[in-house]
Write a protein that holds these residues in place. Structure first.
Motif, short mmCIF file in Angstrom:
data_model
loop_
_atom_site.label_atom_id
_atom_site.label_comp_id
_atom_site.label_asym_id
_atom_site.label_seq_id
_atom_site.Cartn_x
_atom_site.Cartn_y
_atom_site.Cartn_z
N ASN A 21 -0.83 5.79 -6.07
CA ASN A 21 -0.18 4.90 -5.10
C ASN A 21 -0.28 3.46 -5.58
O ASN A 21 -0.90 3.18 -6.62
CB ASN A 21 -0.78 5.07 -3.70
CG ASN A 21 -2.30 4.85 -3.69
OD1 ASN A 21 -2.80 3.91 -4.27
ND2 ASN A 21 -3.03 5.76 -3.04
N TYR A 38 -1.92 0.99 -4.59
CA TYR A 38 -3.23 0.34 -4.55
C TYR A 38 -3.84 0.16 -5.94
O TYR A 38 -4.58 -0.79 -6.18
CB TYR A 38 -4.23 1.19 -3.74
CG TYR A 38 -3.91 1.44 -2.30
CD1 TYR A 38 -3.05 0.63 -1.58
CD2 TYR A 38 -4.49 2.52 -1.64
CE1 TYR A 38 -2.78 0.88 -0.24
CE2 TYR A 38 -4.23 2.78 -0.31
CZ TYR A 38 -3.36 1.95 0.38
OH TYR A 38 -3.11 2.22 1.71
N ARG A 39 -3.55 1.10 -6.85
CA ARG A 39 -4.26 1.18 -8.12
C ARG A 39 -4.18 -0.11 -8.94
O ARG A 39 -5.09 -0.41 -9.71
CB ARG A 39 -3.74 2.36 -8.94
CG ARG A 39 -2.30 2.21 -9.45
CD ARG A 39 -1.74 3.55 -9.90
NE ARG A 39 -0.41 3.41 -10.51
CZ ARG A 39 0.70 3.24 -9.82
NH1 ARG A 39 0.66 3.16 -8.50
NH2 ARG A 39 1.86 3.14 -10.44
N THR A 88 -7.30 5.76 -4.66
CA THR A 88 -6.15 5.73 -5.56
C THR A 88 -6.50 6.44 -6.86
O THR A 88 -7.68 6.66 -7.17
CB THR A 88 -5.70 4.28 -5.83
OG1 THR A 88 -4.45 4.29 -6.52
CG2 THR A 88 -6.73 3.52 -6.65
#
Length: 273
Positions: A247, A249-250, A264
């Motif tokens: 996702n 977020y990573r 993530t």
């Protein structure tokens, strides 16, 4: 008096990993059409509006919306927060329900559950989601925002990730907003192990196969129906299993306070979003 609930489906043709994914075919209709179909299965009265951009590439989405007889709004290509806010104003929303267009397998019952949680205590929350922390399989993303909360966010958010992803300013500032979260009643957490969303070609193959297996017998198939299918035919799960937990977020862990590495898939860190 009932609240005017507007479901905003953000959709655009631009995608670094899978361009034009919302127009890919699923059982003779577009992925976007199948997504809208599932949103219209919810029991809670709401208006579905497609939020696309003013870029010429997104003319095809506007035409698709016309064909589906679904209203649409065209706004800024990259500032999704502004797009949501301007759309909400245009449709006089009291409550905005944010659903990304890459969730064509979203379970209508999950949407109703999160909405029910919010509506049962209408003055208690500014923002309710099932994402902080997430527990359902990825692709059942529901975020509910009051108009007042959205307007305050629109006025105060400034960081690029806050403008691009619409809601991070809210859940990153819990002292400013009344925030609620709905967890999967099973007690399970499949958010990092099961991927029902689309960003890669393998995701498309997975989603297409799920529709082919379940839709004819049960058009309103549920999250549980999908999980049962994956148990019976694990080869379907394997189609996109390597991307489980991937996702946005990573690539922003150094900017986020409320999200950690465990939320993530870091194997794909630094990949272009």
């Amino acid at each position: 008096m009932g609240k005017n609930i507007v479901i905003v489906v953000q959709a655009r043709m631009a995608s670094s990993r899978l361009p034009g994914k919302v127009m890919l075919p699923i059982l003779s209709k577009t992925l976007l059409a199948r997504m809208i179909e599932r949103l219209e299965m919810i029991y809670t009265p709401a208006t579905v509006v497609i939020a696309t951009s003013q870029h010429p590439n997104d003319n095809v989405i506007a035409r698709e919306a016309d064909m589906l007889d679904v209203p649409y709004y065209r706004g800024d290509l990259n500032n999704l927060l502004d797009r949501h806010y301007q759309l909400a104003k245009a449709y006089q929303a009291d409550v905005v329900l944010k659903i990304p267009s890459d969730c064509p397998l979203i379970d209508p019952a999950v949407i109703d559950e999160v909405l029910g949680f919010f509506l049962d205590s209408p003055e208690k929350y500014d923002y309710v989601s099932n994402l902080h922390p997430a527990t359902w399989p990825d692709g059942n993303d529901v975020e509910i925002i009051t108009m007042d909360c959205l307007e305050r966010t629109w006025k105060q958010a400034t960081r690029p990730l806050e403008l691009e992803h619409t809601t991070p300013y809210i859940w990153e500032n819990p002292s400013q907003f009344k925030i609620g979260n709905v967890e999967w009643a099973t007690g399970l957490d499949y958010s990092m192990s099961h991927r029902f969303t689309i960003d890669y070609h393998e995701d498309y193959l997975f989603i297409k196969r799920v529709f082919e297996e379940l839709y004819e017998d049960k058009p309103d198939f549920s999250c549980e129906d999908i999980l049962n299918l994956l148990e019976r035919k694990p080869e379907i799960y394997e189609l996109n299993a390597k991307y489980a937990g991937v996702n946005w977020y990573r690539n922003h862990l150094d900017e986020l306070i409320t999200v950690g590495e465990g939320q993530t898939n870091l194997l794909f860190k630094n990949e272009v979003e």
